[in-house]
Design a protein around this motif. Sequence first.
Motif, short mmCIF file in Angstrom:
data_model
loop_
_atom_site.label_atom_id
_atom_site.label_comp_id
_atom_site.label_asym_id
_atom_site.label_seq_id
_atom_site.Cartn_x
_atom_site.Cartn_y
_atom_site.Cartn_z
N THR A 56 32.31 8.72 -22.13
CA THR A 56 31.47 8.11 -23.17
C THR A 56 32.41 7.65 -24.26
OG1 THR A 56 31.14 10.31 -24.14
CG2 THR A 56 29.42 9.49 -22.66
N GLN A 68 35.68 13.17 -21.12
CA GLN A 68 34.50 12.36 -21.37
C GLN A 68 34.62 10.98 -20.77
OE1 GLN A 68 35.62 12.25 -25.80
NE2 GLN A 68 34.39 10.37 -25.61
N GLU A 106 26.56 12.83 -27.58
CA GLU A 106 27.88 13.21 -27.11
C GLU A 106 28.34 14.52 -27.74
OE1 GLU A 106 30.74 9.78 -26.83
OE2 GLU A 106 29.01 8.68 -27.59
N SER A 128 28.58 9.45 -18.49
CA SER A 128 27.62 8.50 -19.06
C SER A 128 26.48 8.22 -18.08
CB SER A 128 28.34 7.20 -19.44
OG SER A 128 29.18 6.77 -18.38
N TRP A 154 26.29 5.20 -23.10
CA TRP A 154 27.70 4.88 -23.28
C TRP A 154 28.17 5.29 -24.67
CZ3 TRP A 154 30.08 4.05 -18.98
CH2 TRP A 154 29.50 3.32 -17.94
#
Length: 357
Positions: free
Chosen positions: A215, A213, A196, A156, A190
């Motif tokens: 995120t 990840q 993403e 992120s 975020w």
Amino acid sequence: MRRRTLLGAAALAALATGAFAQDDKTKVGFIYVGPVGDGGWSYEHNQGRLAVEEHFGDKVETVYQESVPEGADAERVMTQMALSGADLIFTTSFGYMDPTMNVAAKFPDVKFEHATGYKTAENVSNYSARFYEGRAVQGLIAGRMTKSNKIGYIASFPIPEVIRGINAAYLAAKKVNPDVEFNVVWAFTWFDPAKEADAAKALIEQGADVVLQHTDSTAPQAAAAEAGNVITFGQASDMGEYAPMPRVSSIIDNWAPYYIDRVQAVMDGTWESKSTWDGIAPGMVEIGEISDAVPADVKAEALALKDAIASGETHPFTGPINKQDGSAWLVEGETADDGTLAGMDFYVEGLSGDIPN
């Protein structure tokens, strides 16, 4: 809870008859960076809020605001919550740190709790979880299960919390698979499902058959499911709708006990400013179910690592470890101190690429 002063005979009479019973409730506010339905970070914080309601019943009133951008908007929302009578406000994203400090200075009678930051004041506490402990368990599974030896990581923002997670996952993966390579993509968000998903697809196109990840949406899981033969891990929440594949396990943030404890402290008048950083052992970091897609021996190895971290037998950052430039960091058997971890701004040796400014 802040005292409210009632003036005059009418007010005293109203108090005696219970007309002001509503005022006896402790009002608790929550501010989320993403939607409560993100399936990840904000979802789990909201589960903590619901646990507060269930635990305290009609002794509390909770309010929340979702999808609040970090910055001026956050300060406005915090101010409005304080003005509406909140006794305690949880601000649940790193970028809320300075807005929290600014608003807290204006409302000294309101208690504030900021997630993942490092600043405190007389009426401001901070709290976070040792997510890196869970990342180490994920890294072990990733290192064992990759066939291409290429692991992708969607990051992120380049803050210590995220850098710690990358390093911990890499070290654990490298320990069980010396041939493993990490490719980190910085999404600078975020929660943005489109970004993403694009990051996950780019990593998969570059040969990654494992994607981790930091995120908050399930978009990487969906991208991996579409690609096939790619495994992923849930972030902050179980994301079990994608089990047994591609989601083979997850890190689950369990905020409920902390939230209940801090609300109780406000009710009791014992709340004090403090910093909290808990991990697997106290239960703030949980490892989600490891699915049947993971071989039994790998699952056993991962659970053994989890237990060793919880007991203190193992620390994810134990030397010998060098920094990315080859300079010495930790010697054989030495473990990283919390101060260095809290401010981590470097990759460990073996990781490629630069950390953005």
